[in-house]
Motif scaffolding. Structure first.
Motif, PDB file in Angstrom:
ATOM      1  N   ILE A   3       0.876  -1.160   0.000  1.00 27.52           N
ATOM      2  CA  ILE A   3       0.000   0.000   0.000  1.00 27.52           C
ATOM      3  C   ILE A   3       0.919   1.217   0.000  1.00 27.52           C
ATOM      4  CG2 ILE A   3      -1.751   1.332   1.219  1.00 27.52           C
ATOM      5  CD1 ILE A   3      -2.720  -1.256   2.498  1.00 27.52           C
ATOM      6  N   ASN A   4       0.736   2.083  -0.985  1.00 26.19           N
ATOM      7  CA  ASN A   4       1.584   3.262  -1.097  1.00 26.19           C
ATOM      8  C   ASN A   4       0.713   4.500  -0.935  1.00 26.19           C
ATOM      9  OD1 ASN A   4       3.243   5.377  -1.856  1.00 26.19           O
ATOM     10  ND2 ASN A   4       4.239   4.209  -3.491  1.00 26.19           N
ATOM     11  N   ALA A 123      -8.303   5.907   4.216  1.00 26.53           N
ATOM     12  CA  ALA A 123      -7.583   4.653   3.961  1.00 26.53           C
ATOM     13  C   ALA A 123      -6.400   4.491   4.911  1.00 26.53           C
ATOM     14  CB  ALA A 123      -7.109   4.615   2.512  1.00 26.53           C
ATOM     15  N   LYS A 124      -5.722   5.581   5.203  1.00 28.59           N
ATOM     16  CA  LYS A 124      -4.567   5.506   6.098  1.00 28.59           C
ATOM     17  C   LYS A 124      -4.986   5.054   7.498  1.00 28.59           C
ATOM     18  CE  LYS A 124      -0.235   7.640   7.074  1.00 28.59           C
ATOM     19  NZ  LYS A 124       0.269   6.379   7.549  1.00 28.59           N
ATOM     20  N   GLU A 125      -6.066   5.623   8.005  1.00 27.67           N
ATOM     21  CA  GLU A 125      -6.554   5.243   9.334  1.00 27.67           C
ATOM     22  C   GLU A 125      -7.054   3.788   9.351  1.00 27.67           C
ATOM     23  OE1 GLU A 125      -9.430   7.006  12.805  1.00 27.67           O
ATOM     24  OE2 GLU A 125     -10.097   7.271  10.740  1.00 27.67           O
ATOM     25  N   ILE A 126      -7.768   3.396   8.306  1.00 30.19           N
ATOM     26  CA  ILE A 126      -8.252   2.010   8.222  1.00 30.19           C
ATOM     27  C   ILE A 126      -7.079   1.046   8.252  1.00 30.19           C
ATOM     28  CG2 ILE A 126      -9.349   0.309   6.695  1.00 30.19           C
ATOM     29  CD1 ILE A 126     -11.255   2.622   5.820  1.00 30.19           C
ATOM     30  N   ASP A 127      -6.016   1.375   7.521  1.00 31.45           N
ATOM     31  CA  ASP A 127      -4.851   0.503   7.493  1.00 31.45           C
ATOM     32  C   ASP A 127      -4.099   0.545   8.824  1.00 31.45           C
ATOM     33  OD1 ASP A 127      -2.963  -1.250   6.137  1.00 31.45           O
ATOM     34  OD2 ASP A 127      -1.596   0.463   6.232  1.00 31.45           O
ATOM     35  N   ASP A 128      -3.828   1.738   9.327  1.00 38.55           N
ATOM     36  CA  ASP A 128      -3.057   1.871  10.572  1.00 38.55           C
ATOM     37  C   ASP A 128      -3.734   1.178  11.751  1.00 38.55           C
ATOM     38  OD1 ASP A 128      -1.145   3.362   9.249  1.00 38.55           O
ATOM     39  OD2 ASP A 128      -1.835   5.293  10.029  1.00 38.55           O
ATOM     40  N   PHE A 142      -4.649  -5.875   0.195  1.00 35.32           N
ATOM     41  CA  PHE A 142      -3.817  -4.747  -0.222  1.00 35.32           C
ATOM     42  C   PHE A 142      -2.432  -4.831   0.417  1.00 35.32           C
ATOM     43  CE2 PHE A 142      -7.791  -1.761  -0.480  1.00 35.32           C
ATOM     44  CZ  PHE A 142      -8.244  -2.454  -1.598  1.00 35.32           C
ATOM     45  N   ARG A 143      -2.377  -5.199   1.679  1.00 39.83           N
ATOM     46  CA  ARG A 143      -1.102  -5.259   2.403  1.00 39.83           C
ATOM     47  C   ARG A 143      -0.194  -6.367   1.888  1.00 39.83           C
ATOM     48  NH1 ARG A 143      -4.780  -5.418   6.820  1.00 39.83           N
ATOM     49  NH2 ARG A 143      -5.265  -3.285   7.399  1.00 39.83           N
ATOM     50  N   ASN A 144      -0.780  -7.421   1.345  1.00 39.35           N
ATOM     51  CA  ASN A 144       0.003  -8.609   1.002  1.00 39.35           C
ATOM     52  C   ASN A 144       0.190  -8.865  -0.486  1.00 39.35           C
ATOM     53  OD1 ASN A 144       0.440  -9.465   3.728  1.00 39.35           O
ATOM     54  ND2 ASN A 144      -1.703 -10.041   3.795  1.00 39.35           N
ATOM     55  N   CYS A 145      -0.475  -8.118  -1.330  1.00 36.55           N
ATOM     56  CA  CYS A 145      -0.338  -8.408  -2.763  1.00 36.55           C
ATOM     57  C   CYS A 145       1.015  -7.915  -3.284  1.00 36.55           C
ATOM     58  CB  CYS A 145      -1.502  -7.820  -3.562  1.00 36.55           C
ATOM     59  SG  CYS A 145      -1.515  -6.041  -3.736  1.00 36.55           S
ATOM     60  N   LYS A 146       1.411  -8.427  -4.425  1.00 31.54           N
ATOM     61  CA  LYS A 146       2.683  -8.054  -5.027  1.00 31.54           C
ATOM     62  C   LYS A 146       2.569  -6.744  -5.791  1.00 31.54           C
ATOM     63  CE  LYS A 146       3.787 -12.888  -5.464  1.00 31.54           C
ATOM     64  NZ  LYS A 146       3.611 -14.034  -6.334  1.00 31.54           N
ATOM     65  N   ASP A 152      -6.572   7.928  -4.404  1.00 30.44           N
ATOM     66  CA  ASP A 152      -6.564   9.301  -4.916  1.00 30.44           C
ATOM     67  C   ASP A 152      -6.275  10.292  -3.797  1.00 30.44           C
ATOM     68  OD1 ASP A 152      -9.146   8.734  -3.801  1.00 30.44           O
ATOM     69  OD2 ASP A 152     -10.039  10.357  -4.965  1.00 30.44           O
ATOM     70  N   ASP A 153      -6.674   9.987  -2.579  1.00 30.67           N
ATOM     71  CA  ASP A 153      -6.432  10.823  -1.395  1.00 30.67           C
ATOM     72  C   ASP A 153      -6.491   9.875  -0.204  1.00 30.67           C
ATOM     73  OD1 ASP A 153      -6.803  12.391   0.944  1.00 30.67           O
ATOM     74  OD2 ASP A 153      -7.739  13.996  -0.210  1.00 30.67           O
ATOM     75  N   CYS A 154      -5.379   9.670   0.455  1.00 30.99           N
ATOM     76  CA  CYS A 154      -5.340   8.631   1.505  1.00 30.99           C
ATOM     77  C   CYS A 154      -6.200   8.967   2.720  1.00 30.99           C
ATOM     78  CB  CYS A 154      -3.913   8.316   1.912  1.00 30.99           C
ATOM     79  SG  CYS A 154      -3.047   9.637   2.764  1.00 30.99           S
TER      80      CYS A 154
END
Length: 166
Positions: A3-4, A123-128, A142-146, A152-154
């Motif tokens: 995830i970038n 998205a950032k909060e959901i991931d964190d 998302f975290r594990n895919c290659k 568009d806006d995290c």
């Protein structure tokens, strides 16, 4: 980390040597999906996913298949992305449906975007905070895919992208 949160679409389009764009409307109206409009929306949703798969398989002589998600074949990241991110939009977006699927084709790779109308998500909060881990597998995927997944806006995401390279 795949995830970038810093990547932007123009950078991704340059990476794929972009040369063709397609989009597929799913639900253009700003109204919630209900039992009265759900049949059409779900039909458009399924058709859009298969149209993307067909275009990719034809252009790249690949073997993506939406059934791979059902069969838990995680090697097919495109099947997983379309189903997981699409499902999140069907269940968690303001209007309970994706607005549009985007496909940017390059010479040897591509980018897919799934867009929703209405309120975005952080998205950032959901991931964190691993907020949605118990409501589906999209962020875990998302975290594990290659491939690289970006937004568009995290902090107010309305589009989730995947940049796929063969």
């Amino acid at each position: 980390m795949v995830i970038n949160f810093n990547k932007i679409l123009p950078e991704s389009l340059e990476n794929i040597d972009f040369n063709r764009y397609c989009h597929f409307l799913i639900h253009e109206k700003e109204e919630v999906r209900t039992y009265t409009n759900s049949d059409e929306i779900i039909s458009n949703y399924g058709d859009a996913k298969w149209n993307i798969i067909d275009l990719l398989n034809e252009k790249f002589n690949s073997n993506f298949d939406l059934h791979n998600w059902i069969n838990k074949n995680k090697d097919d990241e495109i099947s997983y992305f379309l189903n997981e991110a699409g499902s999140n939009s069907l269940n968690h977006s303001q209007f309970k449906a994706p607005y549009k699927f985007h496909l940017w084709l390059g010479e040897e790779s591509f980018v897919i975007g799934i867009e929703q109308k209405g309120k975005g998500f952080n998205a950032k909060e959901i991931d964190d905070k691993r907020i949605k881990d118990n409501e589906g597998n999209a962020f875990e995927f998302f975290r594990n895919c290659k491939s690289e997944v970006f937004f568009d806006d995290c902090e107010d995401a309305k589009i989730v992208f995947i940049e796929f390279k063969f």
